[in-house]
Design an enzyme around this catalytic site. Sequence first.
Site, PDB file in Angstrom:
ATOM      1  CG  LEU A   1      -2.278   1.525   1.176  1.00 25.72           C
ATOM      2  CD1 LEU A   1      -2.598   1.739   0.030  1.00 25.72           C
ATOM      3  CD2 LEU A   1      -2.907   0.863   2.801  1.00 25.72           C
ATOM      4  CE1 TYR A   2       5.810   4.979   1.828  1.00 29.15           C
ATOM      5  CE2 TYR A   2       7.659   3.299   0.838  1.00 29.15           C
ATOM      6  CZ  TYR A   2       6.700   4.570   1.388  1.00 29.15           C
ATOM      7  OH  TYR A   2       8.853   6.465   0.959  1.00 29.15           O
ATOM      8  CB  ALA A   3       4.977   0.741  -3.759  1.00 26.90           C
TER       9      ALA A   3
ATOM     10  CB  THR B   1       0.276   5.981  -1.318  1.00 23.03           C
ATOM     11  OG1 THR B   1       1.616   5.497  -0.267  1.00 23.03           O
ATOM     12  CG2 THR B   1      -0.872   5.278  -0.467  1.00 23.03           C
ATOM     13  CE  LYS B   2       6.203   8.673  -0.456  1.00 25.42           C
ATOM     14  NZ  LYS B   2       6.296   9.859   0.086  1.00 25.42           N
TER      15      LYS B   2
END
Length: 413
Positions: free
Chosen positions: A223-225, A227-228
């Site tokens: 999910l972090y990736a 959002t980026k």
Amino acid sequence: MDKPIYIHRFRYHFSPAKLSFWAFLSLSLFYFFFFHHSASSPSDSSLRVLWGGAGWEYRVLRSSRPRSRAGGHIVLVTGAAGFVGTHVSAALRRRGDGVVGLDNFNDYYDTSLKRGRASLLVRAGVFVVEGDINDSLLLEKLFNLVKFSHVMHLAAQAGVRYAMKNPMSYVNSNIAGFVNLLEACKTANPQPAIIWASSSSVYGLNKKIPFSEKDRTDQPSSLYAATKKAGEEIAHTYNHIYGLSITGLRFFTVYGPWGRPDMVYFFFTKNILKRKPVMIFEGPNHATVARDFTYIDDIVKGCLAALDTAKKSTGSGGKKKGAAQLRVFNLGNKSPEPVGKLVSILEKLLKVKAKKIVLPMPANGDVLFTHANVSLAQRELGYKPTTNLQTGLKKFVRWYLDYYSDSGKKGAV
């Protein structure tokens, strides 16, 4: 001759991965526009209590004033009390630029470390505003008070694994917060040039190495990736519609003094000293996990070079008046190192044998390896990393032992 404007060109095929990504981005923007207004309305004092007043304005203006450097920049640094933000803010101020920091001091990790970094910045002449990038009123106040030439946007919810525990924090900070900041920048007069932290995580399941800015980034593994990646698409949109000059920097596993406690080099050091086990993960068929560890000083040089080569935004009052610069660069060390080697170096520097436990990599969004191709950054920014893992870890360990010694928490950026 002007340097070329670099804009990613994407193939418009509707693969399941691309459809899933755009569905995620749509839901994220829905969250922002339907729920963000209440977070920044006058009735919500939680975001406004720590700023405002004549004394506060005086400190902001004083911090924003360039020192000795003729034609110095005036920079708003978000996430200024973070790891990279602190080092970048200090470097900008050392060379004479005006710098105003902004940080919400959230409790994702030990806030005393963030307060310690902020104290160093205060001594360096940088005022760190305590506030949130989702606070529209605060951003409006700052941009009305100071004519920022640049915004160095480093505020973000970091960490791959934490997204499984608190996913909305990533949407709130990395998407809603970024959009809120871009909204403030588009209406500012003059519009600032924006440099912001993307991530090497956008390469996701990409198998081609080394990772190049031209490689596909539509298969995020966390999910972090995601959002980026969404941030990069949002940056493209604001550049296209409003004429904002935007440069994205894909950081590769940054480490060094004043680093983040959730990073492997940091908590491995802590566990080794406490004689606790360190978990070393491996991929299928005992595949080695490796990272392109990049020392903080090299990252700072890349950030400043991106800022110095950023062209002016072309809009005014929220209206575009011409094509604006849009760039994305890898900032890495171009030399992946096995995590096992990192442990071996720490053992020698700490003079303690690690209690190593090798386990299969869990399905938490991490990837097996990262490897940066930095030829574009080298050509356009003059970026050239010079710190190897042995040298960088030696500096980190020296800081760590000093900071957590009985004599008290101290240090210098």
